[in-house]
Design a protein around this motif. Structure first.
Motif, PDB file in Angstrom:
ATOM      1  N   ALA A 123      19.193   1.235 -10.462  1.00  0.00           N
ATOM      2  CA  ALA A 123      20.019   0.205 -11.099  1.00  0.00           C
ATOM      3  C   ALA A 123      20.703  -0.661 -10.036  1.00  0.00           C
ATOM      4  N   ARG A 124      21.205   0.000  -8.994  1.00  0.00           N
ATOM      5  CA  ARG A 124      21.878  -0.745  -7.926  1.00  0.00           C
ATOM      6  C   ARG A 124      20.885  -1.689  -7.240  1.00  0.00           C
ATOM      7  N   ALA A 125      19.682  -1.183  -6.976  1.00  0.00           N
ATOM      8  CA  ALA A 125      18.667  -2.018  -6.309  1.00  0.00           C
ATOM      9  C   ALA A 125      18.359  -3.261  -7.139  1.00  0.00           C
ATOM     10  N   ALA A 126      18.428  -3.107  -8.458  1.00  0.00           N
ATOM     11  CA  ALA A 126      18.108  -4.235  -9.337  1.00  0.00           C
ATOM     12  C   ALA A 126      19.346  -5.066  -9.668  1.00  0.00           C
ATOM     13  N   GLY A 127      20.498  -4.625  -9.189  1.00  0.00           N
ATOM     14  CA  GLY A 127      21.723  -5.380  -9.493  1.00  0.00           C
ATOM     15  C   GLY A 127      22.127  -5.298 -10.955  1.00  0.00           C
ATOM     16  N   VAL A 128      21.808  -4.175 -11.598  1.00  0.00           N
ATOM     17  CA  VAL A 128      22.079  -4.027 -13.034  1.00  0.00           C
ATOM     18  C   VAL A 128      23.108  -2.923 -13.240  1.00  0.00           C
ATOM     19  N   ARG A 129      24.063  -3.165 -14.100  1.00  0.00           N
ATOM     20  CA  ARG A 129      25.123  -2.222 -14.384  1.00  0.00           C
ATOM     21  C   ARG A 129      24.668  -1.182 -15.413  1.00  0.00           C
ATOM     22  N   PHE A 138      10.822  -7.503 -11.991  1.00  0.00           N
ATOM     23  CA  PHE A 138      11.598  -8.712 -12.276  1.00  0.00           C
ATOM     24  C   PHE A 138      11.535  -9.742 -11.148  1.00  0.00           C
ATOM     25  N   PRO A 139      11.654  -9.337  -9.860  1.00  0.00           N
ATOM     26  CA  PRO A 139      11.597 -10.363  -8.806  1.00  0.00           C
ATOM     27  C   PRO A 139      10.286 -11.165  -8.832  1.00  0.00           C
ATOM     28  N   LEU A 140       9.182 -10.494  -9.151  1.00  0.00           N
ATOM     29  CA  LEU A 140       7.903 -11.202  -9.239  1.00  0.00           C
ATOM     30  C   LEU A 140       7.888 -12.149 -10.435  1.00  0.00           C
ATOM     31  N   VAL A 141       8.371 -11.648 -11.567  1.00  0.00           N
ATOM     32  CA  VAL A 141       8.413 -12.492 -12.771  1.00  0.00           C
ATOM     33  C   VAL A 141       9.284 -13.721 -12.512  1.00  0.00           C
ATOM     34  N   GLU A 142      10.425 -13.485 -11.873  1.00  0.00           N
ATOM     35  CA  GLU A 142      11.350 -14.597 -11.620  1.00  0.00           C
ATOM     36  C   GLU A 142      10.704 -15.654 -10.712  1.00  0.00           C
ATOM     37  N   ALA A 143       9.996 -15.184  -9.676  1.00  0.00           N
ATOM     38  CA  ALA A 143       9.329 -16.132  -8.765  1.00  0.00           C
ATOM     39  C   ALA A 143       8.281 -16.940  -9.518  1.00  0.00           C
ATOM     40  N   MET A 144       7.538 -16.277 -10.403  1.00  0.00           N
ATOM     41  CA  MET A 144       6.490 -16.965 -11.145  1.00  0.00           C
ATOM     42  C   MET A 144       7.079 -17.948 -12.148  1.00  0.00           C
ATOM     43  N   VAL A 145       8.166 -17.544 -12.792  1.00  0.00           N
ATOM     44  CA  VAL A 145       8.799 -18.434 -13.766  1.00  0.00           C
ATOM     45  C   VAL A 145       9.352 -19.690 -13.063  1.00  0.00           C
ATOM     46  N   SER A 146       9.926 -19.508 -11.871  1.00  0.00           N
ATOM     47  CA  SER A 146      10.456 -20.664 -11.133  1.00  0.00           C
ATOM     48  C   SER A 146       9.349 -21.659 -10.824  1.00  0.00           C
ATOM     49  N   GLY A 182       5.433  -7.862  -2.577  1.00  0.00           N
ATOM     50  CA  GLY A 182       4.868  -6.974  -3.584  1.00  0.00           C
ATOM     51  C   GLY A 182       3.889  -7.663  -4.512  1.00  0.00           C
ATOM     52  N   GLY A 183       3.691  -8.974  -4.316  1.00  0.00           N
ATOM     53  CA  GLY A 183       2.756  -9.692  -5.168  1.00  0.00           C
ATOM     54  C   GLY A 183       1.528 -10.170  -4.413  1.00  0.00           C
ATOM     55  N   GLU A 184       1.347  -9.636  -3.198  1.00  0.00           N
ATOM     56  CA  GLU A 184       0.273 -10.120  -2.323  1.00  0.00           C
ATOM     57  C   GLU A 184      -1.104  -9.908  -2.935  1.00  0.00           C
ATOM     58  N   GLN A 185      -1.241  -8.864  -3.762  1.00  0.00           N
ATOM     59  CA  GLN A 185      -2.567  -8.569  -4.321  1.00  0.00           C
ATOM     60  C   GLN A 185      -2.736  -9.112  -5.746  1.00  0.00           C
TER      61      GLN A 185
END
Lengths: 330, 330
Positions: free
Chosen positions: B110-116, B194-202, B288-291
């Motif tokens: 949770a901490r790594a994802a910044g989620v409470r 989520f970080p991959l999804v966020e990059a793709m959505v941007s 993590g999205g290299e492949q």
């Protein structure tokens, strides 16, 4: 088993392990629901797993309990439920009729409360790796206007209200297991308390300082937690606490205190003295609140403890539940 | 057991029993999270129970999985997680060290994802009534701007993107049980996507039509559900689907199709042709999205089905998962 009973061992587990690791160094007392802000809107959220045994019992069943139990945690946090999500852990070989009955019970309870079931998940484990089914419900809702629940705002002189007779749920479950040679005309009190809470908030919102549904661990455990969180004493007058004869009789036979027995359709409230009568009247006029009572008050002493006095002047300190006389009550 | 495997039997259970009773007559296809409006603010909510066996395995454990699995359901619904609530069903006698390790794993994820983590509940059942511990997590979040997930908006010509190699989680769990005489250097892919999804959505938000994390039932089941919901055909080019040698080898030995194996750190996306390169580039540039690969496209035919073609011109229809070759994978 005591770690799951909602009493002292549960509290040690939560305060010693879960809270420091999961909730960080929040100094807020633990409530029945968490209040969050999503996109600037206040949102209340609460979650509970249900492992009650047997699955169905006079007055209710696990599916209905899983809906109303979660609605009640929102209600006593001063929130109106907006939606539920649900998960099932099913034991392989569970007859589909039993599953369907509980899904129908959930749908019925949600419909009765006007709450949407928005989603869910199902897992199946091997035969012998669950006890038929476990249900987890999470409720989200929006805080009611005009009421703030804060144990630290509780003051000497405030009144303790109880919505109705205690112990019905716990004793019903105990008898439904059929392990004791006791019979009684008794039904679980399981229901949504939101309509009662809403009526009380309308009439006495500014005076309401704290609410709690006394489930596992009963009234004694809820009020001990409050006493500890607010630092004051809670003094109850025993003769004012409504207990049905069947519950009192079973407790006497089994050496249990009704104040430690779980409820599923009652709640406690602390209301300032100037609003207490209005709060009680509102409850007494609402359907299902006819037996609500003022059962005691907050005093400076005994600080941090719960004292029960009898009409003859005797008194005793009542602690939190210790051990687990009634496992898997919800 | 097949009813919990995420394939055809699960779908029948959800569509035949849960959905009509619990969700009413909503005609919306079932997604990974529900979208609600609380006090006028859009809120996404999702819930999952985790019963993975063994509790820990190369690359992860039940606590970490319970956090990331729920974050991922929000992510592929186009939502950023804001908070989680969690329940534990514990088997009496569970060593406290095992519980503490999983609580720590949850806190870390949770901490790594910044989620409470905002709240929770614990129940204890008798020894033999659970398999050490089951965890249920519910996540709420707020929808990302600039992306709408809707299977019915999927059109012929759209491209199918996959974030990375498939089958690592399922095969890792299978080998971790030690029941097979196979060894492989393999770790679960469990992570927050989520970080991959966020990059793709941007980079490509307006072109994204659908996302899904292919967990139980694997890529084949997720894409069959999409094919059914959108009414078009999904055509994959087999050589473009990344599968590690260890996964391919284990699948060949066991007669499994990597397309049916569960993943915990990958997602599928359907992106319009004009945004597909931008989406792929964004994924490939993110950690993590290299492949990540474009593995196929949407066509008019075979309507409602998934077709896999080989570089030699052969092709086969791939159905949803049937039965449960790998129980209790998450």
């Amino acid at each position: 088993m005591a770690h799951g009973a909602g009493g002292k061992a549960s509290r040690r587990l939560v305060e010693g392990l879960f809270a420091p690791l999961l909730f960080g160094d929040s100094a807020e007392p633990l409530g029945d629901a968490a209040l969050l802000s999503i996109n600037g809107a206040p949102v209340a959220i609460t979650t509970d797993s249900f492992v009650v045994k047997p699955l169905s019992f006079p007055g209710g069943s696990i599916g209905e309990l899983a809906v109303n139990g979660t609605l009640n945690d929102l209600a006593v946090s001063g929130a109106r439920a907006e939606a539920l999500v649900v998960t099932y852990v099913l034991e392989a070989g569970l007859p589909v009729g039993i599953l369907e009955a509980e899904v129908r019970a959930m749908a019925r309870a949600a419909r009765a409360a006007g709450v949407r079931i928005a989603g869910g998940d199902t897992k199946v484990v091997e035969h012998g790796k669950a006890d038929r089914m476990y249900i987890t419900t999470t409720g989200i809702g929006r805080p009611l206007r005009g009421v703030t629940i804060a144990p630290r705002s509780v003051q000497p002189g405030d009144k303790i209200l109880l919505s109705g007779p205690i112990g019905d749920h716990g004793i019903t479950i105990l008898l439904a297991r059929g392990e004791l040679d006791i019979e009684a005309e008794l039904r679980s009190d399981t229901r949504s308390v939101f309509p009662l809470v809403e009526a009380m908030v309308s009439a006495a919102g500014p005076g309401i300082r704290w609410m709690r549904d006394p489930t596992r661990g009963g009234v004694a455990t809820s009020l001990n937690e409050l006493a500890r969180d607010c630092g004051h004493g809670i003094v109850l007058l025993e003769e004012l606490i409504p207990v049905r004869d069947a519950v009192r009789g079973a407790c006497e036979l089994l050496g249990l205190d009704p104040l430690h027995i779980a409820n599923e359709g009652q709640f406690l409230a602390v209301v300032s003295a100037d609003y207490a009568d209005a709060a009680l009247n509102a409850l007494n006029l609402a359907t299902g609140g006819e037996q609500a009572q003022i059962i005691g008050e907050v005093r400076e002493q005994p600080a941090g403890s719960v004292l029960v006095t009898t009409r003859y002047g005797g008194s005793r300190i009542v602690d939190m539940l210790v051990g687990d006389p009634l496992p898997r009550i919800c």
